[in-house]
Design an enzyme around this catalytic site. Structure first.
Site, short mmCIF file in Angstrom:
data_model
loop_
_atom_site.label_atom_id
_atom_site.label_comp_id
_atom_site.label_asym_id
_atom_site.label_seq_id
_atom_site.Cartn_x
_atom_site.Cartn_y
_atom_site.Cartn_z
N GLN A 19 0.82 -1.21 0.00
CA GLN A 19 0.00 0.00 0.00
C GLN A 19 0.86 1.26 0.00
O GLN A 19 0.33 2.37 -0.16
CB GLN A 19 -0.96 -0.02 1.19
CG GLN A 19 -0.29 0.07 2.54
CD GLN A 19 -1.25 -0.05 3.70
OE1 GLN A 19 -1.68 -1.13 4.07
NE2 GLN A 19 -1.59 1.10 4.29
N CYS A 25 -5.41 0.28 3.63
CA CYS A 25 -5.41 -1.14 4.02
C CYS A 25 -6.80 -1.75 3.92
O CYS A 25 -6.97 -2.91 3.52
CB CYS A 25 -4.89 -1.29 5.45
SG CYS A 25 -5.83 -0.35 6.67
#
Lengths: 214, 76
Positions: A19, A25
């Site tokens: 990420q 997330c």
């Protein structure tokens, strides 16, 4: 219940992603669950677009944060079809939502379920077997420094802050553990995964658990 | 980049090393317990790490309904 199980062995889990400096997330975990759900149904295992979820899930905040439950609600309500990652690649920042025509191929969900499994982690393991990889939200503050081994301490329930995907469990050793796919790249932890002790709701792993149906 | 940022990174790294020592020292004899050390996040202060990477929240879900055992109507 088998003593060891991992959806990766069934080839229905995509590679660990990164990420980078995007607080998305929640989108990585949700998209991972959808990818696995389609693969479990016999579709080719494909990386789907996290960026589409980041840009278009209006009830979340893109790279500034969000919750898996809001993302699943959005996917379910709108019946949006997730496109392939290659068609809508990740760019580590929020962007304008791109729309695709109804005829454009993509992957929508039929439903999702969400439960609190605290105190019932054996039932949670059964749910993992029956429903596929599970999206959970954990307290990952101490995961900043994690290198490997089984996480048993230094985190708490009730302070969850990070969404991840459970792909399996291992009860063969003296300390049973969940196998947890993270989205911080494959150089973090155990090839991008964390091992979290089963039982005791370590890091709040059983508090917010969801599964998706396609 | 820049000297201020480098100082901050150095301070964060020093703090990380202290933290690793502390985290690894508490349960030394425990089987397969987690190991903490230097990784890609060691140059971040905990508050920076939290602000960048920990951007989700749990939702309040109903408890999973375990099927109750059926009552035995007649016990021999």
């Amino acid at each position: 219940l088998p003593v060891k199980f991992d959806w990766r062995d069934k080839h229905v889990v995509t590679q660990v992603r990164n990420q980078h400096m995007c607080g998305g997330c929640w989108a990585f975990s949700v998209v991972g669950a959808v990818e696995s759900a389609y693969a479990r149904k016999g579709q080719p295992l494909e990386e789907l677009s996290v960026q589409q979820v980041i840009d278009c899930s209006y009830n979340n905040y893109g790279c500034n944060g969000g919750t898996p439950s809001s993302a699943f609600t959005w996917l379910n309500k709108t019946q949006v079809k997730l496109v392939k990652d290659s068609e809508y690649p990740f760019k580590v920042q929020n962007g304008l939502c791109r729309y695709f025509s109804d005829s454009h191929p993509g992957y929508s969900i039929k439903d999702y379920s969400a439960f609190d499994f605290s105190g019932q982690e054996d039932e949670m393991a059964k749910a993992l077997l029956n429903f596929g990889p599970l999206v959970v939200v954990v307290d990952a503050m101490s995961w900043q420094d994690y290198l490997g081994g089984i996480i048993q301490h230094h985190c708490s329930s009730g302070e969850a802050n990070h969404a991840v995907l459970i792909t399996g469990f291992d009860k063969t050793g003296s300390t049973p553990y969940w196998i947890v796919r993270n989205s911080w790249g494959s150089s973090w932890g155990v090839d991008g995964y964390a091992h979290v002790k089963m039982g005791g709701n370590i890091c709040g792993i059983a508090d917010s658990v969801s599964a998706v149906f396609v | 980049s820049g000297p201020r940022s480098r100082e901050r990174q150095t301070a964060a790294f020093r703090e990380s090393l202290k933290r690793h020592h502390y985290l690894n020292s508490l349960f030394p004899g425990e089987n397969y317990t987690a190991v903490y050390g230097v990784n890609q996040f060691s140059y971040l202060l905990p508050e920076e790490f939290k602000a960048i990477y920990l951007r989700s929240k749990p939702s309040k879900y109903p408890r999973y309904p375990v099927e109750a055992p059926k009552p035995t109507s007649s016990v021999p």
